[in-house]
Write a protein that holds these residues in place. Structure first.
Motif, PDB file in Angstrom:
ATOM      1  N   MET A   1       0.840  -1.180   0.000  1.00  0.00           N
ATOM      2  CA  MET A   1       0.000   0.000   0.000  1.00  0.00           C
ATOM      3  C   MET A   1       0.883   1.239   0.000  1.00  0.00           C
ATOM      4  SD  MET A   1      -2.517   1.357   3.031  1.00  0.00           S
ATOM      5  CE  MET A   1      -3.316  -0.235   3.156  1.00  0.00           C
ATOM      6  N   THR A   2       0.585   2.177  -0.932  1.00  0.00           N
ATOM      7  CA  THR A   2       1.324   3.420  -0.952  1.00  0.00           C
ATOM      8  C   THR A   2       0.345   4.573  -0.956  1.00  0.00           C
ATOM      9  OG1 THR A   2       3.077   4.656  -2.063  1.00  0.00           O
ATOM     10  CG2 THR A   2       1.439   3.561  -3.456  1.00  0.00           C
ATOM     11  N   ALA A   3       0.825   5.747  -0.592  1.00  0.00           N
ATOM     12  CA  ALA A   3      -0.036   6.918  -0.513  1.00  0.00           C
ATOM     13  C   ALA A   3       0.847   8.149  -0.448  1.00  0.00           C
ATOM     14  CB  ALA A   3      -0.939   6.838   0.711  1.00  0.00           C
ATOM     15  N   ARG A   4       0.238   9.311  -0.702  1.00  0.00           N
ATOM     16  CA  ARG A   4       0.957  10.580  -0.608  1.00  0.00           C
ATOM     17  C   ARG A   4       0.589  11.237   0.717  1.00  0.00           C
ATOM     18  NH1 ARG A   4       0.511  14.133  -5.721  1.00  0.00           N
ATOM     19  NH2 ARG A   4       2.044  12.603  -6.387  1.00  0.00           N
ATOM     20  N   ILE A   5       1.587  11.473   1.541  1.00  0.00           N
ATOM     21  CA  ILE A   5       1.373  11.996   2.891  1.00  0.00           C
ATOM     22  C   ILE A   5       2.032  13.362   3.012  1.00  0.00           C
ATOM     23  CG2 ILE A   5       1.795  11.598   5.351  1.00  0.00           C
ATOM     24  CD1 ILE A   5       1.743   8.614   4.752  1.00  0.00           C
ATOM     25  N   LEU A   6       1.294  14.305   3.564  1.00  0.00           N
ATOM     26  CA  LEU A   6       1.798  15.654   3.796  1.00  0.00           C
ATOM     27  C   LEU A   6       2.181  15.806   5.268  1.00  0.00           C
ATOM     28  CD1 LEU A   6       2.307  18.615   2.996  1.00  0.00           C
ATOM     29  CD2 LEU A   6      -0.137  19.047   3.413  1.00  0.00           C
ATOM     30  N   VAL A   7       3.439  16.151   5.524  1.00  0.00           N
ATOM     31  CA  VAL A   7       3.933  16.393   6.883  1.00  0.00           C
ATOM     32  C   VAL A   7       4.033  17.904   7.077  1.00  0.00           C
ATOM     33  CG1 VAL A   7       5.834  16.051   8.501  1.00  0.00           C
ATOM     34  CG2 VAL A   7       5.213  14.223   6.891  1.00  0.00           C
ATOM     35  N   VAL A   8       3.343  18.421   8.097  1.00  0.00           N
ATOM     36  CA  VAL A   8       3.306  19.862   8.345  1.00  0.00           C
ATOM     37  C   VAL A   8       3.886  20.148   9.722  1.00  0.00           C
ATOM     38  CG1 VAL A   8       1.884  21.939   8.299  1.00  0.00           C
ATOM     39  CG2 VAL A   8       1.162  19.915   7.009  1.00  0.00           C
ATOM     40  N   ASP A   9       5.020  20.837   9.766  1.00  0.00           N
ATOM     41  CA  ASP A   9       5.671  21.175  11.036  1.00  0.00           C
ATOM     42  C   ASP A   9       6.653  22.309  10.762  1.00  0.00           C
ATOM     43  OD1 ASP A   9       7.188  21.183  13.498  1.00  0.00           O
ATOM     44  OD2 ASP A   9       6.472  19.143  13.854  1.00  0.00           O
ATOM     45  N   ASP A  10       6.739  23.261  11.704  1.00  0.00           N
ATOM     46  CA  ASP A  10       7.643  24.391  11.512  1.00  0.00           C
ATOM     47  C   ASP A  10       9.058  24.107  11.993  1.00  0.00           C
ATOM     48  OD1 ASP A  10       6.508  24.369  14.135  1.00  0.00           O
ATOM     49  OD2 ASP A  10       7.344  26.350  14.485  1.00  0.00           O
ATOM     50  N   ILE A  11       9.289  22.928  12.587  1.00  0.00           N
ATOM     51  CA  ILE A  11      10.622  22.554  13.054  1.00  0.00           C
ATOM     52  C   ILE A  11      11.218  21.556  12.063  1.00  0.00           C
ATOM     53  CG2 ILE A  11      11.954  21.510  14.932  1.00  0.00           C
ATOM     54  CD1 ILE A  11       9.773  22.425  16.848  1.00  0.00           C
ATOM     55  N   PRO A  12      12.278  21.939  11.331  1.00  0.00           N
ATOM     56  CA  PRO A  12      12.835  21.065  10.283  1.00  0.00           C
ATOM     57  C   PRO A  12      13.242  19.684  10.780  1.00  0.00           C
ATOM     58  CG  PRO A  12      13.734  23.283  10.091  1.00  0.00           C
ATOM     59  CD  PRO A  12      12.942  23.262  11.371  1.00  0.00           C
ATOM     60  N   ALA A  13      13.767  19.583  11.998  1.00  0.00           N
ATOM     61  CA  ALA A  13      14.195  18.286  12.510  1.00  0.00           C
ATOM     62  C   ALA A  13      13.012  17.325  12.643  1.00  0.00           C
ATOM     63  CB  ALA A  13      14.890  18.453  13.867  1.00  0.00           C
TER      64      ALA A  13
END
Length: 299
Positions: A1-13
């Protein structure tokens, strides 16, 4: 199973850490450093799931989630809030904003991947129904699906091995649902199969029965395959939660139960069930109309 996931965070680490974990499981990963970028990406690109930080400059995660859920183009995208906040009030606020789940930092790898895969499976099913319903609407065979899901009480089946906790949960759900309580899992399986429930809540407090067996049986029966299941588990039972999500359990709640979180999670599942039921009904009607004369009822 694959999918496109958006990661939202203001801390690059934090972004890099989640991105590495998801790429290792062969997911396609997009990233955004703030809420405005996240909304823009969702408007112009297909996204299957969003991992959303709460504490961000500009607009916080709660407002981002509300805007996503208010937009018909993005309302169907599952949102998991990833945050250092771990108070019940924070979870309730997120769930009311439309979030599908919470993950608390530092993120547990097993729970992360199990929750992601579970929500991706759910979105895949919903997307298929949405496409078919949109086709029906486009050719003029049925009116649009827009509109309220209704405010009538939900039909909930509670499977709980202890009478005192049955009473507490049923009282908590009274403002939003009519609750049927059973302590026999096998009787509950037949009850769920024979009646139009919108949510099954399984409390994992049985002394001599594995509650995951009931969850598995609910998923194996045709009549209950798409019925939302909410599991209530003890704190620290991460292995049970991961296994439950793999089996198809839709959501979970940890004891001690916060009544507001119980209501918010239950409402989310009931509304999703009603929405998917409307989509399935649209597909069934389109099939009937394509092979049956509406006036005479003849093929």
């Amino acid at each position: 199973m694959t999918a496109r996931i958006l990661v939202v965070d203001d801390i690059p680490a934090n972004v890099k850490l989640l991105e590495a974990r998801l790429l290792a499981e062969y997911f396609d990963v997009l990233t955004a450093a703030n809420g405005y970028d996240a909304l823009s990406i969702c408007e112009r690109t297909q996204v299957d799931l969003i991992l959303l930080d709460i504490m961000m400059p500009g607009i916080d995660g709660f407002e981002v989630c509300e805007r996503l859920k208010d937009n018909p183009r993005t309302a169907h995208i599952p949102v998991v809030m990833v945050t250092a906040l771990d108070q019940p009030a924070d979870r309730v606020r997120g769930l009311k904003a439309g979030a599908d789940d919470f993950l608390t930092k530092p993120v547990n790898d097993l729970q992360l991947m199990s929750r992601v895969k579970s929500l991706v499976r759910l979105k895949t099913l919903t997307d298929e129904l949405r496409v078919r319903a949109a086709t029906v609407e486009a050719i003029g065979m049925q009116d649009g699906l827009a509109g309220a899901m209704g405010d009538e009480p939900g039909a909930v089946l509670l499977v709980d091995g202890k009478g005192n906790s049955q009473d507490r949960i049923a009282r908590a759900l009274k403002p939003i649902a009519d609750t049927t309580c059973l302590s026999d899992p096998q009787a509950a399986l037949f009850e769920a199969a024979e009646n139009p429930y919108e949510l099954v809540i399984v409390n994992a407090n049985f002394e001599d029965y594995d509650p995951l067996r009931l969850c598995s049986q609910l998923r194996s029966l045709e009549r209950t395959r798409y019925l939302p299941v909410l599991l209530i588990a003890e704190q620290g039972h991460d292995d049970m939660i991961v296994r439950a999500l793999d089996l198809g359990v839709t959501d979970y709640l940890m004891r001690p139960i916060d009544p507001n979180e119980l209501i918010a999670r239950s409402l989310t599942q009931i509304r999703r069930k009603r929405y998917n039921d409307r989509l399935r009904s649209s597909v069934r009607q389109s099939i009937e109309l394509s092979v049956t004369d509406g006036l005479t009822g003849l093929h």
